[in-house]
Design a protein around this motif. Structure first.
Motif, PDB file in Angstrom:
ATOM      1  N   TYR A 206       0.813  -1.216   0.000  1.00 12.31           N
ATOM      2  CA  TYR A 206       0.000   0.000   0.000  1.00 12.31           C
ATOM      3  C   TYR A 206       0.847   1.267   0.000  1.00 12.31           C
ATOM      4  O   TYR A 206       0.564   2.194  -0.736  1.00 12.31           O
ATOM      5  N   CYS A 207       1.901   1.303   0.830  1.00 15.44           N
ATOM      6  CA  CYS A 207       2.682   2.553   0.939  1.00 15.44           C
ATOM      7  C   CYS A 207       4.156   2.399   0.564  1.00 15.44           C
ATOM      8  O   CYS A 207       4.864   3.389   0.451  1.00 15.44           O
ATOM      9  N   GLY A 208       4.627   1.171   0.417  1.00 11.91           N
ATOM     10  CA  GLY A 208       6.023   0.958   0.041  1.00 11.91           C
ATOM     11  C   GLY A 208       6.992   0.854   1.200  1.00 11.91           C
ATOM     12  O   GLY A 208       8.192   0.676   0.986  1.00 11.91           O
ATOM     13  N   ASP A 209       6.509   0.971   2.438  1.00  7.35           N
ATOM     14  CA  ASP A 209       7.379   0.876   3.611  1.00  7.35           C
ATOM     15  C   ASP A 209       7.938  -0.542   3.722  1.00  7.35           C
ATOM     16  O   ASP A 209       7.329  -1.508   3.251  1.00  7.35           O
ATOM     17  N   LYS A 210       9.098  -0.671   4.348  1.00  4.21           N
ATOM     18  CA  LYS A 210       9.736  -1.979   4.486  1.00  4.21           C
ATOM     19  C   LYS A 210       9.888  -2.401   5.949  1.00  4.21           C
ATOM     20  O   LYS A 210      10.608  -3.335   6.248  1.00  4.21           O
TER      21      LYS A 210
ATOM     22  N   LEU B 254       6.305  -5.208   9.127  1.00  7.97           N
ATOM     23  CA  LEU B 254       5.461  -5.876   8.145  1.00  7.97           C
ATOM     24  C   LEU B 254       4.569  -6.960   8.751  1.00  7.97           C
ATOM     25  O   LEU B 254       4.957  -7.665   9.678  1.00  7.97           O
ATOM     26  N   THR B 255       3.410  -7.060   8.176  1.00  7.17           N
ATOM     27  CA  THR B 255       2.442  -8.109   8.487  1.00  7.17           C
ATOM     28  C   THR B 255       1.767  -8.430   7.155  1.00  7.17           C
ATOM     29  O   THR B 255       2.292  -8.082   6.102  1.00  7.17           O
ATOM     30  N   PHE B 256       0.618  -9.094   7.176  1.00  3.59           N
ATOM     31  CA  PHE B 256      -0.080  -9.236   5.908  1.00  3.59           C
ATOM     32  C   PHE B 256      -1.536  -8.867   6.058  1.00  3.59           C
ATOM     33  O   PHE B 256      -2.093  -8.842   7.144  1.00  3.59           O
ATOM     34  N   ASP B 257      -2.124  -8.490   4.922  1.00  3.52           N
ATOM     35  CA  ASP B 257      -3.498  -8.009   4.886  1.00  3.52           C
ATOM     36  C   ASP B 257      -4.311  -8.857   3.923  1.00  3.52           C
ATOM     37  O   ASP B 257      -3.817  -9.254   2.870  1.00  3.52           O
ATOM     38  N   HIS B 258      -5.547  -9.127   4.299  1.00  2.28           N
ATOM     39  CA  HIS B 258      -6.501  -9.790   3.404  1.00  2.28           C
ATOM     40  C   HIS B 258      -7.188  -8.704   2.577  1.00  2.28           C
ATOM     41  O   HIS B 258      -7.802  -7.800   3.153  1.00  2.28           O
ATOM     42  N   LEU B 259      -7.080  -8.759   1.252  1.00  3.17           N
ATOM     43  CA  LEU B 259      -7.751  -7.766   0.408  1.00  3.17           C
ATOM     44  C   LEU B 259      -9.247  -7.783   0.693  1.00  3.17           C
ATOM     45  O   LEU B 259      -9.851  -6.760   0.966  1.00  3.17           O
ATOM     46  N   ILE B 260      -9.847  -8.955   0.572  1.00  2.73           N
ATOM     47  CA  ILE B 260     -11.227  -9.142   1.004  1.00  2.73           C
ATOM     48  C   ILE B 260     -11.123  -9.636   2.436  1.00  2.73           C
ATOM     49  O   ILE B 260     -10.619 -10.737   2.684  1.00  2.73           O
ATOM     50  N   PRO B 261     -11.518  -8.810   3.394  1.00  4.83           N
ATOM     51  CA  PRO B 261     -11.349  -9.188   4.802  1.00  4.83           C
ATOM     52  C   PRO B 261     -12.005 -10.529   5.138  1.00  4.83           C
ATOM     53  O   PRO B 261     -13.022 -10.896   4.542  1.00  4.83           O
ATOM     54  N   ARG B 262     -11.403 -11.225   6.073  1.00  2.92           N
ATOM     55  CA  ARG B 262     -11.978 -12.508   6.496  1.00  2.92           C
ATOM     56  C   ARG B 262     -13.399 -12.330   7.017  1.00  2.92           C
ATOM     57  O   ARG B 262     -14.239 -13.199   6.829  1.00  2.92           O
ATOM     58  N   SER B 263     -13.670 -11.174   7.635  1.00  2.69           N
ATOM     59  CA  SER B 263     -15.014 -10.914   8.152  1.00  2.69           C
ATOM     60  C   SER B 263     -16.047 -10.813   7.027  1.00  2.69           C
ATOM     61  O   SER B 263     -17.244 -10.897   7.266  1.00  2.69           O
ATOM     62  N   ARG B 264     -15.575 -10.652   5.800  1.00  2.00           N
ATOM     63  CA  ARG B 264     -16.471 -10.559   4.635  1.00  2.00           C
ATOM     64  C   ARG B 264     -16.319 -11.771   3.717  1.00  2.00           C
ATOM     65  O   ARG B 264     -16.647 -11.707   2.539  1.00  2.00           O
TER      66      ARG B 264
ATOM     67  N   VAL C 292      -1.732  -9.840   0.871  1.00  2.00           N
ATOM     68  CA  VAL C 292      -0.590  -9.031   0.455  1.00  2.00           C
ATOM     69  C   VAL C 292       0.195  -8.603   1.687  1.00  2.00           C
ATOM     70  O   VAL C 292      -0.345  -8.560   2.791  1.00  2.00           O
ATOM     71  N   THR C 293       1.448  -8.265   1.466  1.00  2.00           N
ATOM     72  CA  THR C 293       2.283  -7.725   2.530  1.00  2.00           C
ATOM     73  C   THR C 293       1.835  -6.296   2.818  1.00  2.00           C
ATOM     74  O   THR C 293       1.608  -5.517   1.890  1.00  2.00           O
ATOM     75  N   ALA C 294       1.695  -5.986   4.102  1.00  2.00           N
ATOM     76  CA  ALA C 294       1.295  -4.639   4.506  1.00  2.00           C
ATOM     77  C   ALA C 294       2.052  -4.265   5.771  1.00  2.00           C
ATOM     78  O   ALA C 294       2.343  -5.123   6.598  1.00  2.00           O
ATOM     79  N   CYS C 295       2.361  -2.986   5.904  1.00  2.00           N
ATOM     80  CA  CYS C 295       2.944  -2.534   7.165  1.00  2.00           C
ATOM     81  C   CYS C 295       1.795  -2.442   8.175  1.00  2.00           C
ATOM     82  O   CYS C 295       0.620  -2.338   7.796  1.00  2.00           O
ATOM     83  N   ALA C 296       2.139  -2.487   9.440  1.00  2.00           N
ATOM     84  CA  ALA C 296       1.105  -2.467  10.481  1.00  2.00           C
ATOM     85  C   ALA C 296       0.218  -1.220  10.394  1.00  2.00           C
ATOM     86  O   ALA C 296      -1.007  -1.344  10.509  1.00  2.00           O
TER      87      ALA C 296
END
Length: 189
Positions: free
Chosen positions: A100-104, A107-117, A127-131
């Protein structure tokens, strides 16, 4: 058991790069390395060819052997086409960069379609995402959050991960390894 030449430096600093029978590393990240003990054992069991050596020896009363710095397997090991779905492999696929922002960092990971949905934990939805970005997106869909990944998530091949792994060399690369790690990269004009 073999002893190390008293004048040589500590052999623990002498890992061997392991190549497949086609002279390509078994893996790039983590780099396929064996301890000097495992490399010497494989030599004696006739499972590898010595390709390159250190200027350090192991000795016993009946033999002397230079420590192998590069070995190749005598039997080709066919790599799996697809790697295991692990957190590390997701990070490697995404080059250890927040999509999302390019930070290194952080790091954690994100569900594009959230698990709640109903989103699933699989290659094409993680995808890899920063916290901070993960927290900001929360349980929202990408369009609602206005956050879209830099690269569409997909299931990588081991070759994709090997290519990305070359971008993150380990802290220690012995000079005898370089020809085997980067021999198939494109040369600049």
């Amino acid at each position: 058991m073999a002893t190390v030449n008293a004048h040589a430096t500590i052999p623990d600093n002498c890992p061997a790069l392991v190549l497949n029978a086609d002279f390509r590393p078994l893996s790039y990240y983590p780099l396929s390395l064996w301890s000097w003990q495992d490399a010497v054992k494989a030599v004696f069991l006739d499972r590898v060819n010595i390709v390159s050596e250190y200027e350090r020896y192991v000795r016993s009363p009946s033999f002397e052997l230079k420590l192998p710095s590069v070995v190749s397997l005598k039997t080709y090991v066919k790599p799996a086409l697809y790697p295991a779905f692990t957190r590390f492999n997701v990070f490697l696929r995404d080059r250890f960069t927040c999509q999302y922002c390019g930070d290194k960092s952080d790091l954690t990971f994100d569900h594009l379609i959230p698990r709640s949905r109903g989103g699933q934990t699989r290659w094409d939805n993680v995808v890899t995402a920063c916290a901070p970005c993960n927290l900001k997106k929360g349980g929202m869909m990408p369009k609602v959050a206005g956050m879209f990944p830099a690269h569409e998530p997909m299931r990588p091949t081991v070759f994709d991960l090997h290519r990305n792994g070359r971008l993150f060399p380990p802290n220690y690369l012995h000079e005898s390894w370089l020809d085997y790690l980067y021999w198939d990269t494109e040369l600049e004009p």
